[in-house]
Design a protein around this motif. Structure first.
Motif, mmCIF file in Angstrom:
data_model
loop_
_atom_site.group_PDB
_atom_site.id
_atom_site.type_symbol
_atom_site.label_atom_id
_atom_site.label_comp_id
_atom_site.label_asym_id
_atom_site.label_seq_id
_atom_site.Cartn_x
_atom_site.Cartn_y
_atom_site.Cartn_z
ATOM 1 N N LEU A 273 0.819 -1.206 0.000
ATOM 2 C CA LEU A 273 0.000 0.000 0.000
ATOM 3 C C LEU A 273 0.859 1.265 0.000
ATOM 4 N N GLY A 274 2.011 1.204 0.663
ATOM 5 C CA GLY A 274 2.893 2.360 0.719
ATOM 6 C C GLY A 274 3.529 2.720 -0.608
ATOM 7 N N LYS A 275 3.771 1.735 -1.442
ATOM 8 C CA LYS A 275 4.442 2.015 -2.715
ATOM 9 C C LYS A 275 3.524 1.879 -3.930
ATOM 10 N N SER A 276 2.256 1.602 -3.701
ATOM 11 C CA SER A 276 1.354 1.360 -4.834
ATOM 12 C C SER A 276 0.826 2.652 -5.446
ATOM 13 N N THR A 277 0.332 2.503 -6.651
ATOM 14 C CA THR A 277 -0.260 3.592 -7.405
ATOM 15 C C THR A 277 -1.670 3.185 -7.795
ATOM 16 N N ARG A 278 -2.554 4.158 -7.831
ATOM 17 C CA ARG A 278 -3.949 3.871 -8.207
ATOM 18 C C ARG A 278 -4.114 3.873 -9.717
ATOM 19 N N ALA A 279 -5.047 3.061 -10.155
ATOM 20 C CA ALA A 279 -5.402 3.014 -11.574
ATOM 21 C C ALA A 279 -6.876 2.660 -11.671
ATOM 22 N N ILE B 110 -7.126 -2.429 -17.274
ATOM 23 C CA ILE B 110 -6.654 -1.413 -16.343
ATOM 24 C C ILE B 110 -5.665 -0.507 -17.057
ATOM 25 N N GLU B 111 -5.958 0.784 -16.995
ATOM 26 C CA GLU B 111 -5.091 1.787 -17.613
ATOM 27 C C GLU B 111 -3.957 2.137 -16.655
ATOM 28 N N ILE B 112 -2.753 1.723 -17.017
ATOM 29 C CA ILE B 112 -1.587 1.984 -16.186
ATOM 30 C C ILE B 112 -0.770 3.090 -16.835
ATOM 31 N N LYS B 113 -0.312 4.022 -16.000
ATOM 32 C CA LYS B 113 0.442 5.174 -16.502
ATOM 33 C C LYS B 113 1.675 4.729 -17.283
ATOM 34 N N PHE C 144 -8.091 0.180 -8.834
ATOM 35 C CA PHE C 144 -7.091 -0.851 -8.569
ATOM 36 C C PHE C 144 -5.830 -0.210 -8.034
ATOM 37 N N LEU C 145 -5.043 -0.999 -7.327
ATOM 38 C CA LEU C 145 -3.724 -0.595 -6.874
ATOM 39 C C LEU C 145 -2.703 -1.517 -7.522
ATOM 40 N N TYR C 146 -1.566 -0.954 -7.900
ATOM 41 C CA TYR C 146 -0.512 -1.780 -8.480
ATOM 42 C C TYR C 146 0.844 -1.228 -8.080
ATOM 43 N N ASP C 147 1.812 -2.103 -8.046
ATOM 44 C CA ASP C 147 3.190 -1.727 -7.754
ATOM 45 C C ASP C 147 3.814 -1.232 -9.060
ATOM 46 N N PRO C 148 4.347 -0.007 -9.089
ATOM 47 C CA PRO C 148 4.955 0.498 -10.330
ATOM 48 C C PRO C 148 6.092 -0.390 -10.849
ATOM 49 N N HIS D 98 6.018 -3.665 -10.685
ATOM 50 C CA HIS D 98 5.360 -4.858 -11.228
ATOM 51 C C HIS D 98 3.917 -4.515 -11.601
ATOM 52 N N PRO D 99 3.711 -3.794 -12.677
ATOM 53 C CA PRO D 99 2.350 -3.359 -13.019
ATOM 54 C C PRO D 99 1.431 -4.477 -13.488
ATOM 55 N N ASP D 100 1.976 -5.651 -13.744
ATOM 56 C CA ASP D 100 1.154 -6.756 -14.248
ATOM 57 C C ASP D 100 0.426 -7.521 -13.142
ATOM 58 N N SER D 101 0.564 -7.098 -11.877
ATOM 59 C CA SER D 101 -0.127 -7.792 -10.784
ATOM 60 C C SER D 101 -0.914 -6.799 -9.921
ATOM 61 N N PRO D 102 -2.023 -6.288 -10.469
ATOM 62 C CA PRO D 102 -2.827 -5.322 -9.704
ATOM 63 C C PRO D 102 -3.720 -6.005 -8.671
ATOM 64 N N ARG D 103 -4.191 -5.234 -7.715
ATOM 65 C CA ARG D 103 -5.160 -5.703 -6.723
ATOM 66 C C ARG D 103 -6.327 -4.723 -6.716
ATOM 67 N N MET D 104 -7.525 -5.264 -6.645
ATOM 68 C CA MET D 104 -8.698 -4.397 -6.571
ATOM 69 C C MET D 104 -8.671 -3.671 -5.233
ATOM 70 N N MET D 105 -8.995 -2.385 -5.266
ATOM 71 C CA MET D 105 -8.952 -1.574 -4.055
ATOM 72 C C MET D 105 -10.227 -1.772 -3.245
ATOM 73 N N SER D 106 -10.237 -2.823 -2.467
ATOM 74 C CA SER D 106 -11.310 -3.092 -1.513
ATOM 75 C C SER D 106 -10.666 -3.808 -0.339
ATOM 76 N N TYR D 107 -11.278 -3.674 0.822
ATOM 77 C CA TYR D 107 -10.689 -4.217 2.039
ATOM 78 C C TYR D 107 -10.424 -5.718 1.906
ATOM 79 N N PHE D 108 -11.393 -6.472 1.420
ATOM 80 C CA PHE D 108 -11.229 -7.915 1.326
ATOM 81 C C PHE D 108 -10.107 -8.304 0.374
ATOM 82 N N TRP D 109 -10.062 -7.723 -0.805
ATOM 83 C CA TRP D 109 -9.064 -8.134 -1.796
ATOM 84 C C TRP D 109 -7.662 -7.705 -1.405
ATOM 85 N N ILE D 110 -7.529 -6.686 -0.588
ATOM 86 C CA ILE D 110 -6.195 -6.246 -0.176
ATOM 87 C C ILE D 110 -5.688 -7.054 1.017
ATOM 88 N N PHE D 111 -6.548 -7.309 1.994
ATOM 89 C CA PHE D 111 -6.121 -7.974 3.221
ATOM 90 C C PHE D 111 -6.576 -9.428 3.319
#
Length: 140
Positions: A28-34, A54-57, A83-87, A89-102
């Motif tokens: 979460l600290g290093k992720s970017t929203r998309a 997912i549109e990634i910058k 979605f949140l993704y690690d810049p 590793h942009p090919d492994s996003p996670r949906m931004m919801s409590y369940f999918w993140i934790f």
């Protein structure tokens, strides 16, 4: 013996849960929203899973299939989600919801807590049960 095993497994699952929680917080600290848009619905055994684009910058769009399905479909083509993704590793996003993140840390802690309670409860109550048995046998 069973209670010792329950306690040990519970402590191991608690450690795994804490490790997964730390990994999630780091993510979460290093992720970017998309923003992702549902492009189609994949049918599997009568249930529908959304497929997002997912549109990634500064990169090509990433296709992501949500690992949850429902009937009727909970998603509509064209619907958007964050979605949140690690810049790195942009090919492994996670949906931004409590369940999918934790999800993994929740899963392991849900198993660890009852095992620790039952396993440690035995060790806390065992001396009291033994002293009651001794008192009962002396009274007879």
């Amino acid at each position: 013996m069973v209670y010792k095993l329950m306690l040990v497994v519970g402590v191991i699952f608690l450690a795994i849960s804490i490790y997964e929680f730390k990994r999630t917080i780091d993510f979460l600290g290093k992720s970017t929203r998309a923003i992702g848009t549902v492009t189609s619905l994949e049918e599997n055994d009568g249930a529908y899973s959304p497929i997002f684009e997912i549109e990634i910058k500064n990169d090509n769009p990433v296709t992501y299939c949500l690992p949850a399905a429902s009937n009727p479909s909970a998603w509509v083509v064209g619907e958007k989600a964050t979605f949140l993704y690690d810049p790195q590793h942009p090919d492994s996003p996670r949906m931004m919801s409590y369940f999918w993140i934790f999800s993994w840390s929740l899963f392991f802690i849900a198993i660890a807590i009852p095992l620790i309670i039952f396993g440690s409860g035995y060790f806390l109550l065992n001396p009291m049960l033994r002293s009651n048995d001794l008192n009962t046998s002396r009274a007879n």
